[in-house]
Design an enzyme around this catalytic site. Structure first.
Site, PDB file in Angstrom:
ATOM      1  CD  GLU A   1       5.113   1.092  -6.044  1.00 36.47           C
ATOM      2  OE1 GLU A   1       5.793   0.620  -6.976  1.00 36.47           O
ATOM      3  OE2 GLU A   1       5.449   1.040  -4.839  1.00 36.47           O
TER       4      GLU A   1
ATOM      5  CB  CYS B   1       7.979   0.185  -0.685  1.00 31.17           C
ATOM      6  SG  CYS B   1       8.675   0.115   0.970  1.00 31.17           S
TER       7      CYS B   1
END
Ligand code: NAD
Length: 493
Positions: A385, A284
């Protein structure tokens, strides 16, 4: 091949619907275990056990000191089993053994920290401004906690979520990712060995929209703590809102690594590489946007390409491997798609840019470490992302320009700053919209340091002394010791 069971109420137990699903080793691409494909009835059973343990069982009657001692015992058991658990994690998610060993060796510290904290949470007596009144507030466990986790570090997330939750006196029902469930099921045996009462720690495996959703919906689950994508996080947030549940969300990121021309170039280059190529970019906190001062952009890019080109792709179990496989088939396709999107949008690839194909790589889910230049802030590769080893490089002129580019994202999980100027470091820390700012380092985490995101990267913080508050309710108690005639009942006291 082992067939696993749920862990509910202190027992390993078959799924009620009799269904299992395959767990695939991302390195070989082969099925290596079977885990239950649970359903809402399994969730109901687990939540009932967790609720009993919370309301009636020995857990609620146990002193915080004794709860803490069990947590310290668990820490020792995890230390004992760390090498075995690390290998299971690698079979589950394909991350490097070296990385997972490091995580598992460090993991017990969360249990020690929060186990020690369990009996140090104190209430307050208020010097209340009412006559003849004694008033205090104290903290109570929020209730049964549903913990839903991602595949990239399943056991680390257990420590981050369950250690503060159990220290607060809550009980938990955990749903690990369907792609990496085995380690959590194995972990439950250690919880049992440590002597936790039945029902305190439960694991139900299965799919998100089946088991995960049933946990979020369950009326006896008071709080959801989630780690995963922002898309799923938003869905859970909305679902929990309808039932007025508390949530903590640890979501994705598009973190900037910001390199100023006064930095130590070698340190910065190593830090940028660790930010994007470690864990095959499946983290992350991946520093997937490199913002580099234009005066050193060319030289710095060359350095990165050199390091990236020497990264060894291969078997995650081997100590000299730097880049392992992508964990899931869907994620593998997604990473490759993003490489194509970047090229089609006009970004120029200076390293990698496709599949890593070699005769000795089984399984097929390998991608090359990839670097794009000529990236503009509007391109999807600069905004979305990827969750893979793909770096976008963009140049900036000065500090103000760097801040503007860094904050130009819906995310706000982390940021890296590389500079020798400590005044600048402090100014950047203040200006950056990110839950964590690392200066002259990257990817450092600790049980004592709050971690979490701003904006679309999440809600709430894990780790650090305040994490326990995420699992507590505050109760205020007023006791009047007034004597004599009652006060006027028609006015507020
Ligand atoms: P994901 O959102 O697909 O899944 C996460 C978990 O949610 C899984 O257990 C899944 O089964 C479950 N789930 C899916 N749909 C659900 C639903 N409708 N209801 C309830 N549960 C549901 O995420 P992933 O692909 O497993 O993980 C990668 C993502 O996690 C990335 O975006 C990454 O940035 C993020 N992540 C964040 C952190 C952090 O601490 N901020 C850490 C690691 C990963």
């Amino acid at each position: 091949m082992k067939t696993y069971q749920h862990y509910i109420d202190g027992q390993y137990t078959d799924p009620i619907n009799g269904q299992w699903m395959d767990s695939i080793d991302p390195y070989t691409g082969e099925v290596w275990a079977k885990v239950p494909r649970g359903c809402a009835q399994d969730v109901d059973k687990a939540v009932a056990a967790a609720s009993r343990a919370l309301k009636e069982g020995p857990w609620s009657k146990m002193s915080p000191t004794d709860r803490g001692k069990l947590m310290l015992k668990l820490a020792d058991l995890v230390t004992r089993e760390a090498p075995r658990l690390a290998e299971i994690e690698v079979k589950d998610n394909g991350k490097l053994l070296a990385e997972m060993r490091g995580q598992l060796n460090y993991h017990p510290e969360w249990w020690r920290y929060f186990g020690g904290l369990a009996d140090k949470v104190e209430g307050r007596v208020m010097p209340i401004d009412k006559p003849d009144m004694f008033a205090f507030s104290n903290s109570e466990p929020v209730g049964v906690v549903g913990a839903i986790t991602a595949w990239n570090s399943p056991l680390l997330f257990i420590a981050w979520k369950c250690a503060p939750a159990l220290a607060a006196g809550c009980t938990v029902v955990i749903k690990p990712s369907e792609f990496a469930s085995v380690s959590t099921l194995e972990y439950a045996a250690l919880v049992r060995e440590a002597g936790f009462p039945d029902g305190v720690f439960n694991v139900v495996t299965g799919l998100g929209h089946e088991v995960g959703s049933a946990i979020v919906d369950h009326p006896k689950v008071a709080k959801i703590t989630f780690t995963g994508s922002d898309a799923t996080g938003a869905r859970i947030y909305a679902q929990a809102a309808a039932k007025m549940k508390r949530v903590s969300l640890e979501l994705g990121g598009k973190s900037p690594n910001i390199v100023f021309d006064d930095c130590d170039i070698e340190q910065a280059a190593a830090g940028v590489v660790s930010g994007i190529f470690a864990a095959t970019g499946q983290t992350c906190i991946a520093g997937s946007r490199l913002l580099v001062q234009k005066s050193i952009q060319e030289k710095f890019t060359e350095q990165l390409v050199k390091i990236g080109a020497s990264a060894r792709i291969g078997n995650p179990m081997l100590s000299d491997t730097n880049i392992g496989p992508i964990t899931t088939a869907a994620q593998y396709r997604k990473v490759l798609d993003y490489m194509d999107i970047a090229k089609n949008e006009g970004a120029r690839c200076v390293l990698g840019g496709g599949k890593a194909e070699r005769a000795d790589l089984p399984g097929g889910q390998f991608v090359q470490p990839t670097i794009f230049v000529d990236v503009t802030p509007q391109m999807r590769i600069a905004r979305e992302e990827v969750f893979g080893p793909v770096l976008s490089i963009m140049g900036f002129d000065d500090e103000a320009h760097a801040v503007q580019m860094a904050n130009d994202t819906i995310y706000g999980l982390a940021a890296g700053v590389w500079t020798q100027d400590m005044g600048r470091a402090l100014r950047m820390s203040k200006a950056l919209e990110a839950g964590t700012v690392w200066v002259n380092t990257y990817r450092a985490v600790s049980y004592m340091m709050p971690f979490g995101g701003m904006k679309h990267s999440g809600i709430g913080r894990e780790s650090g002394i305040d994490a326990i508050k995420e699992f507590q309710e505050t109760k205020s108690t007023w006791i009047s010791y007034a004597k004599g005639a009652p006060a006027n009942p028609f006015v507020m006291r």
